[in-house]
Design an enzyme around this catalytic site. Structure first.
Site, PDB file in Angstrom:
ATOM      1  N   LYS A  17     -26.320   5.715   9.739  1.00 14.77           N
ATOM      2  CA  LYS A  17     -26.819   4.823   8.532  1.00 14.77           C
ATOM      3  C   LYS A  17     -25.763   5.542   7.460  1.00 14.77           C
ATOM      4  CE  LYS A  17     -31.073   3.197   9.862  1.00 14.77           C
ATOM      5  NZ  LYS A  17     -32.658   2.980   9.561  1.00 14.77           N
ATOM      6  N   HIS A  18     -25.409   4.942   6.427  1.00 11.76           N
ATOM      7  CA  HIS A  18     -24.930   4.547   4.991  1.00 11.76           C
ATOM      8  C   HIS A  18     -25.517   6.197   4.587  1.00 11.76           C
ATOM      9  CE1 HIS A  18     -21.615   1.655   5.447  1.00 11.76           C
ATOM     10  NE2 HIS A  18     -22.504   1.579   6.289  1.00 11.76           N
ATOM     11  N   GLN A  19     -24.693   7.721   4.267  1.00 16.41           N
ATOM     12  CA  GLN A  19     -25.457   8.477   3.251  1.00 16.41           C
ATOM     13  C   GLN A  19     -25.638   7.780   1.927  1.00 16.41           C
ATOM     14  OE1 GLN A  19     -26.850  11.288   3.560  1.00 16.41           O
ATOM     15  NE2 GLN A  19     -24.854  12.485   3.891  1.00 16.41           N
TER      16      GLN A  19
END
Length: 625
Positions: free
Chosen positions: A258-260
């Protein structure tokens, strides 16, 4: 023979999907059984990225437990539990986060720190925190964590999936080798069409066209007579697209897919800028080709403008999160988004090309090494405009006054920076979006609220970040210029790609000071910071070098399976968004907290899109806008 190859390849793809589903579903059942009777799964029902912590209070006094994630930079501690022994009950239970290591801090009722523990909990685990006191003149409190139940390796489904893909790759590679081996090839041709093969053998003249189909020369001819289109570019685009599809479908529920939350990178943060980069490369190759054919610049401009408008409208009306909640609502429609940013980036970079680029002829002098910067110097007006855009981004980001926020703020707000600027998420970038678009028309659930507990909306595809998206596409455009300028000079092309990669890497190292949070401008996908652009460009040039070498220079690899979705990227992207919640891309799972079942679903859905792209490629169906 061609239809037989199509059937075989389709069978291989179906075998991939079926084998992957079977193996992962078996592993999913095994993991569910393994966890089924464990204390961590029985009470309470844990979600992914959680573990149970039993707190044993042996000091028999009330105290507070606070926690902070290592990933949360300069964050306030958050309350985890309040332990107050009553009626001889000295044990409490809390749920802890397992994505990153955390620090636990215990304070007494006077807010004096009693002890502190740093620990990395494992997902679905069961742990005990023992709080004890030692009396040696003064009261000394000690804290220690022991493992009650150590869960299974929750990343095991990834290992199984990798093993399956590698096994199928080996099978396909061996099969391809055998098909090129004369005895096997001749036997296969005879089995496919024995009558024709016998006639060829018994005939002095034979049929050259039919014989060529079963010869290595025909295989090489098919490969070499393909038009000048570079397979490495479509392979690169397809690779980025397939990772994007997998991530958008959930990435198996793993946090690292998932996105940081703010600064730093995960796999999910790589793919969109790579897609922008290769779009820039394709822009130069396409426009240069059409200008050489005599197309007028005005005609090409209107074509570019119309395509940009189409992309923007598809992003607003087709791929819109409103449909997940209710019918389209004009009061809270999201104006910016992935396709909207792509459309604006495509428009600006294409216009730059049409204004300043002079088409390069097919036949260029072969010895151009004495002018190492000529492929840059020739396009200096474009570079001046790009540098002006970057200067605008830096000035707005670092100098624009933002109400109730420090000038030049690059943080996430929320509980970051010790909670001093809770409503300053994104600094100038967030402020400009809220001012121009309105809070109701930007993304409402940014990744920053996962760890930093932000409350204000923030759009990672906002207005200010689009300037750096243009810079990213222009760097990809430069890769296209290298391919045209040094056409058929593979060594020069690879040297230039490597040089650009090193230059971008050095700039990133200076901007970030080789750290996640301590640099002048950290790598940040939400902001599309300049260090994010240079870092991802560094990776993109190097990855394109590798793919170009394998696919177009040595031809060790044809780019499959990524080549096929790369040839139909818009269709695959829009299709995977529109049909995300439809079978066979999604189905009801027995255990919604099982990584194995999520990974099965997401990989099967991604593989199906590869299969769809392959069939469309064979049918010569391409969606162009």
């Amino acid at each position: 023979m061609g239809s037989a190859c199509l059937t075989c390849a389709s069978t291989y793809c179906l075998f991939l999907v079926s084998a992957l589903s079977l193996v992962l579903l078996v592993s999913s059942s095994a993991l569910a059984t393994h966890h089924g009777d464990s204390p961590s799964r029985r009470s309470p029902k844990l979600k992914m990225d959680q573990a149970v912590l039993l707190i044993h209070n042996e000091i028999h006094e009330k105290f507070y437990i606070y926690w902070r994630s290592d990933q949360c930079y300069q964050c306030l501690f958050q309350t985890l539990s309040v332990t107050s022994p009553t009626k001889g009950r000295d044990t409490e239970m809390a749920i802890v986060d397992t994505r990153h290591a955390i620090t636990l801090q215990l304070n007494n009722t006077s807010n004096v720190e009693l002890c502190r523990v740093h620990y990395r909990f494992r997902e679905f685990g069961n742990y005990s925190l023992w709080v004890k006191s030692n009396y040696s003149g003064t009261k000394d409190v000690t804290c220690g964590i022991i493992i009650n139940y150590n869960p299974g390796y929750t990343n095991f489904p990834i290992v199984i999936a990798a093993f399956v893909y590698v096994a199928i790759f080996i099978v396909l590679t061996v099969g391809s080798f055998l098909l090129r081996w004369s005895p096997v090839k001749n036997w296969l041709c005879k089995q496919i069409n024995p009558t024709e093969t016998d006639r060829l053998i018994n005939s002095e003249l034979g049929s050259p066209s039919r014989a060529d189909l079963c010869s290595q020369d025909a295989h090489l001819a098919t490969w070499t007579t393909v038009p000048q289109r570079l397979r490495s570019l479509d392979t690169f685009r397809g690779l980025a697209l397939m990772i994007m599809v997998f991530v958008n479908y959930g990435g198996g529920g793993y946090w690292f897919f998932k996105h940081q939350s703010w600064n730093g990178l995960t796999l999910a943060d790589l793919v969109f800028p790579w897609f922008v980069f290769i779009m820039g490369t394709s822009i130069h190759l396409s426009l240069n080709s059409m200008l050489r054919k005599g197309n007028s610049r005005w005609k090409l401009f209107w074509k570019v403008l119309w395509r940009s408008i189409q992309l923007f409208l598809i992003g607003i009306f087709v791929i819109n999160e409103n449909y997940c909640r209710s019918p389209l609502s004009w009061s809270d429609i999201r104006i910016m988004g992935v396709l909207q940013r792509l459309s604006l980036t495509y428009l600006v970079v294409s216009v730059l090309e049409l204004l300043f680029t002079k088409p390069l002829p097919d036949a260029l002098p072969q010895n151009r090494t004495c002018f190492l910067m000529q492929d840059v110097v020739m396009f200096w007006p474009q570079w001046l405009i790009i540098l002006a855009l970057e200067a605008a981004w830096l000035c707005l980001t670092l100098l624009l006054p933002v109400p109730e926020c420090p000038t030049g703020y690059l943080g996430p707000g929320g509980i970051g920076d010790l909670g001093k600027y809770p409503n300053c998420t994104g600094g100038a970038a967030g402020y400009i979006d809220r001012l121009v678009l309105g809070e109701n028309h930007i993304y409402q659930h940014p990744s920053s609220n996962v760890i930093y507990k932000t409350t204000v909306p923030y759009d990672p595809e906002g207005i200010l970040g689009t300037l750096n998206s243009i810079v990213m596409a222009f760097l990809g455009l430069q890769a296209g210029k290298v391919l045209v300028f040094y056409k058929n000079q593979h060594k020069q092309i690879m040297v230039r790609f490597f040089t650009w990669s090193v230059v971008m890497g050095v700039i990133s190292a200076i901007l970030t000071k080789c750290s996640m949070n301590e640099g002048f401008i950290p790598v940040n996908k939400n902001l599309w910071s300049i260090s994010y652009v240079t870092t991802l460009s560094c990776f993109a040039f190097f990855l394109l070098l590798i793919i170009y070498f394998l696919v177009d220079v040595k031809r060790y690899w044809k780019g499959a399976p990524f080549f096929y979705p790369g040839m139909n990227s818009i269709l695959v992207y829009v299709g995977h968004e529109v049909f995300e919640n439809y079978f066979p891309f999604k189905w009801k799972m027995q255990d919604s907290q099982s990584h194995a079942q999520h990974l099965t679903q997401n990989l099967v859905a991604t593989s199906i899109w590869v299969l769809i792209a392959y069939i469309l490629y064979k049918k010569k169906i391409f969606w162009k806008i």
